[in-house]
Design a protein around this motif. Structure first.
Motif, short mmCIF file in Angstrom:
data_model
loop_
_atom_site.label_atom_id
_atom_site.label_comp_id
_atom_site.label_asym_id
_atom_site.label_seq_id
_atom_site.Cartn_x
_atom_site.Cartn_y
_atom_site.Cartn_z
N ALA A 1 7.12 -10.12 -1.50
CA ALA A 1 8.11 -9.46 -2.36
C ALA A 1 7.63 -8.08 -2.82
O ALA A 1 8.43 -7.13 -2.90
N HIS A 2 6.34 -7.97 -3.12
CA HIS A 2 5.80 -6.73 -3.66
C HIS A 2 6.06 -5.51 -2.78
O HIS A 2 6.59 -4.50 -3.26
N PRO A 3 5.70 -5.52 -1.50
CA PRO A 3 5.94 -4.32 -0.69
C PRO A 3 7.43 -4.03 -0.48
O PRO A 3 7.82 -2.85 -0.39
N LEU A 4 8.24 -5.07 -0.43
CA LEU A 4 9.68 -4.83 -0.28
C LEU A 4 10.23 -4.16 -1.54
O LEU A 4 11.12 -3.30 -1.46
N GLY A 5 9.70 -4.53 -2.68
CA GLY A 5 10.09 -3.87 -3.93
C GLY A 5 9.55 -2.45 -4.03
O GLY A 5 10.21 -1.57 -4.59
N MET A 6 8.36 -2.22 -3.49
CA MET A 6 7.75 -0.89 -3.54
C MET A 6 8.62 0.15 -2.84
O MET A 6 8.64 1.31 -3.23
N GLU A 7 9.33 -0.28 -1.79
CA GLU A 7 10.16 0.68 -1.08
C GLU A 7 11.65 0.52 -1.39
O GLU A 7 12.50 1.05 -0.70
N GLY A 8 11.96 -0.24 -2.45
CA GLY A 8 13.32 -0.35 -2.92
C GLY A 8 14.23 -1.27 -2.12
O GLY A 8 15.44 -1.23 -2.28
N ARG A 9 13.66 -2.11 -1.27
CA ARG A 9 14.47 -2.99 -0.43
C ARG A 9 14.77 -4.32 -1.11
O ARG A 9 15.66 -5.05 -0.67
N LEU A 10 14.04 -4.68 -2.15
CA LEU A 10 14.24 -5.93 -2.87
C LEU A 10 14.15 -5.60 -4.36
O LEU A 10 13.07 -5.29 -4.87
N GLN B 1 13.52 -5.71 -8.01
CA GLN B 1 12.51 -6.41 -8.80
C GLN B 1 11.40 -7.04 -7.96
O GLN B 1 10.57 -7.77 -8.50
N GLY B 2 11.35 -6.77 -6.67
CA GLY B 2 10.32 -7.35 -5.82
C GLY B 2 8.92 -6.94 -6.23
O GLY B 2 7.98 -7.75 -6.22
N ARG B 3 8.77 -5.67 -6.58
CA ARG B 3 7.45 -5.19 -7.00
C ARG B 3 6.99 -5.93 -8.26
O ARG B 3 5.85 -6.38 -8.34
N LEU B 4 7.87 -6.05 -9.22
CA LEU B 4 7.54 -6.73 -10.47
C LEU B 4 7.23 -8.21 -10.23
O LEU B 4 6.23 -8.73 -10.72
N ILE B 5 8.08 -8.87 -9.46
CA ILE B 5 7.87 -10.28 -9.15
C ILE B 5 6.53 -10.47 -8.44
O ILE B 5 5.75 -11.36 -8.78
N GLN C 1 3.90 -8.53 -8.46
CA GLN C 1 2.76 -8.22 -9.32
C GLN C 1 2.53 -9.34 -10.34
O GLN C 1 1.39 -9.72 -10.60
N ILE C 2 3.60 -9.86 -10.89
CA ILE C 2 3.46 -10.95 -11.87
C ILE C 2 2.85 -12.19 -11.20
O ILE C 2 1.93 -12.81 -11.75
N LEU C 3 3.34 -12.54 -10.01
CA LEU C 3 2.79 -13.71 -9.32
C LEU C 3 1.32 -13.51 -8.97
O LEU C 3 0.52 -14.45 -9.09
N ALA C 4 0.95 -12.31 -8.56
CA ALA C 4 -0.45 -12.05 -8.23
C ALA C 4 -1.34 -12.15 -9.46
O ALA C 4 -2.40 -12.77 -9.43
N MET C 5 -0.89 -11.56 -10.55
CA MET C 5 -1.69 -11.58 -11.77
C MET C 5 -1.80 -12.98 -12.36
O MET C 5 -2.87 -13.40 -12.81
N LEU C 6 -0.69 -13.73 -12.32
CA LEU C 6 -0.74 -15.11 -12.83
C LEU C 6 -1.64 -15.99 -11.97
O LEU C 6 -2.39 -16.81 -12.50
#
Length: 143
Positions: free
Chosen positions: A91-100, A102-106, A108-113
């Motif tokens: 999800a993170h890279p898809l969010g980084m380029e605007g394709r998903l 909240q993907g970046r946030l999701i 990052q949260i999953l990685a940190m948790l």
């Protein structure tokens, strides 16, 4: 019986994700004619940073998954944490380029948790074991 099946599956999936992330960076870099740096491309920057972010979190998470699985054996919750982490890493890279959205946030949260939860759990396992490793006992014990 496979030794450390969750760790093995997680590491295999992580290797494939790493390949996918690196390949995506290479595609953009090649389309821009090659070279070093981000070549004034927001897409290249987003993909390279997503790949770097993956490389920053994944080794720690895999080590923790392996250590916990070695200490306690395979478990459903450990498999769930691994799957959630890996889904977040997609999800993170898809969010980084605007394709998903909240993907970046999701991601990052999953990685940190995952990192925080596994780290705390591994620490609690070592404290529950009761005794410090022999090398630590020798250093800490006055003679």
């Amino acid at each position: 019986m496979t030794l450390l099946p969750i760790t093995l599956a997680s590491a295999g999936a992580a290797a494939l994700l790493n390949f996918w992330l690196a390949f995506r960076v290479g595609l953009v870099r090649a389309s821009l004619g090659g070279g070093l740096g981000y070549l004034d491309s927001d897409l290249l920057l987003a993909r390279a940073r997503a790949h770097s972010n993956f490389a920053e979190y994944t080794p720690f998470v895999l080590i923790l998954i392996g250590a916990i699985e070695l200490a306690e054996g395979p478990s459903t919750w450990l498999g769930f944490v691994s799957a959630a982490f890996l889904i977040g890493r997609i999800a993170h890279p898809l969010g980084m380029e605007g394709r998903l959205v909240q993907g970046r946030l999701i991601g990052q949260i999953l990685a940190m948790l995952a990192l925080l939860g596994l780290g705390l759990y591994a620490l609690s396992l070592s404290l529950r074991a009761g005794a410090a490793p022999e090398a630590v006992q020798h250093v800490a014990a006055p003679r």
